[in-house]
Design an enzyme around this catalytic site. Structure first.
Site, short mmCIF file in Angstrom:
data_model
loop_
_atom_site.label_atom_id
_atom_site.label_comp_id
_atom_site.label_asym_id
_atom_site.label_seq_id
_atom_site.Cartn_x
_atom_site.Cartn_y
_atom_site.Cartn_z
N ASP A 22 0.85 -1.19 0.00
CA ASP A 22 0.00 0.00 0.00
C ASP A 22 0.89 1.24 0.00
O ASP A 22 2.12 1.13 -0.02
CB ASP A 22 -1.00 -0.02 1.17
N CYS A 23 0.24 2.40 0.01
CA CYS A 23 1.00 3.64 -0.15
C CYS A 23 1.83 3.97 1.07
O CYS A 23 2.59 4.95 1.06
CB CYS A 23 0.08 4.80 -0.52
#
Lengths: 145, 145, 145, 145
Positions: A22-23
């Protein structure tokens, strides 16, 4: 005394891809459960248990009833992690499993699961005898973990 | 005085789509963690805490350290489920949260989580004071769950 | 004469969560297809078409045969995007749809899809008449896109 | 006449797990893009191109600009599929790739992609010369597909 009351641990390698991250730059917390499920499926396959056949032949399947996961260190893109899976208890209708996700010598996550055998309607049922027999070699006393 | 030392529960509705289900006909077990994370993000948003801003301003973020989930009944395609989120403990550096996923009156899943505040390098750090202050109204004594 | 032979576009808002992003800091390229499918499901729901009922009553479902997506600008964590869906062609057994994913005035992605009606065995079949009827208001001439 | 103007196709096997399927009993349509991305990452790895190193050393990464996918037959739980990846065009800043997902002799899906090299700010940039050089052996004339 042979010191081998333990059963076998099943070890399965998994590569981390973009889809898993994920970011925050690390593997998204729910995706460790995907890794663990892949590894349990492969343990079953190695043990000779095919889940689709189990459903077709016996009308039974496995369902996770509870899962406790500790996140110790994050996995990252391109990591090659190893999922080690052990069965710690096997009753007529339930399996207790423990899984460790590691990257080399680093512990990344640990999971404890209770899995039940369910009929097509979702109600619990007995694990078919051939399946229980196939799983026994992977049964490990909890003390030796 | 009405005995309401308890804080608010945050309730967030989530629709189940094809992407959430698996070929067993029910929501895949890891995806309940996605639902729970969406609801926690919305609790933070309602409380005035934006995670990207928290990272930019304070260099801090939240990371799940442990998650225990009980699966009680399965969610299915097209279900509209409600995720109820409560904070059960708030210390200098950690949050303990409890979440329930329900479909109308049916309990589908319950999660207990321990969340830590981490710096950019992954090491634990204190929750910034304005963030702690914003979260306090959602703090609920565990006895009243 | 107002030149409005066009049908309605259906617009559905979607929030971007951690699960949607990857370690590049943007929404992972496959997840735009999830957003688009959620929006098509909601268009069907608004039109009165429930896919589970369609399967139970007619033994038919929809399957994507082709999907072409252009990625123009990336969506990011916390973005609230709008998915605009239009039906551009409706034949006895197929639907052609166009979808745009936007963030305010910014075009993020455009999808063109061909969707077929399939029987339980996967072979193509005619779209049930009530379903075709329900979809017609969303049919839009391609020239006006 | 050597008949070998073509480059190499890269073939990568992928097992289908529960996480990949949906309640229609088949692999969810967005997940073929995950399979394809895993295979492209492995092609890069075999070619000696590590995407994280490329970002660190050159400040450049790859981004998909367009993807057209035809779905021919569905993949199902436990299938072992093969993703065959070929580069069909390589310019200063873009890669065109074609990928086929097969199960034994069955064609399941075909993808055509345009991938651009982007700087950290998202703007297009030239593919670093060592990366282009490493990719050339995988370049295949479109006529021979």
């Amino acid at each position: 005394m042979n010191g081998r009351a333990d059963g076998m641990a099943h070890v399965f390698p998994i590569r981390v891809y973009y889809e898993d991250t994920d970011c925050g730059g690390i593997v998204y917390y729910a995706n460790y459960l995907k890794f663990a499920e892949r590894a349990r499926t492969e343990l079953l396959r190695v043990a000779g248990v095919n889940q689709m056949e189990m459903t077709e032949r016996y009308g039974m399947g496995f369902a996770v009833r509870s899962c406790a996961i500790d996140y110790r260190r994050p996995a990252r893109l391109d990591d090659l992690v190893q999922v080690s899976s052990r069965l710690v208890k096997l009753t007529a209708a339930t399996i207790e499993a423990a899984q460790d996700i590691r990257r080399g010598g680093d512990d990344l996550a640990h999971l404890d699961l209770r899995i039940v055998c369910v009929r097509r309607d979702g109600r619990p049922g007995r694990i078919p005898a051939p399946v229980r027999h196939a799983l026994k070699p992977y049964l490990q006393s909890r003390e030796h973990c």
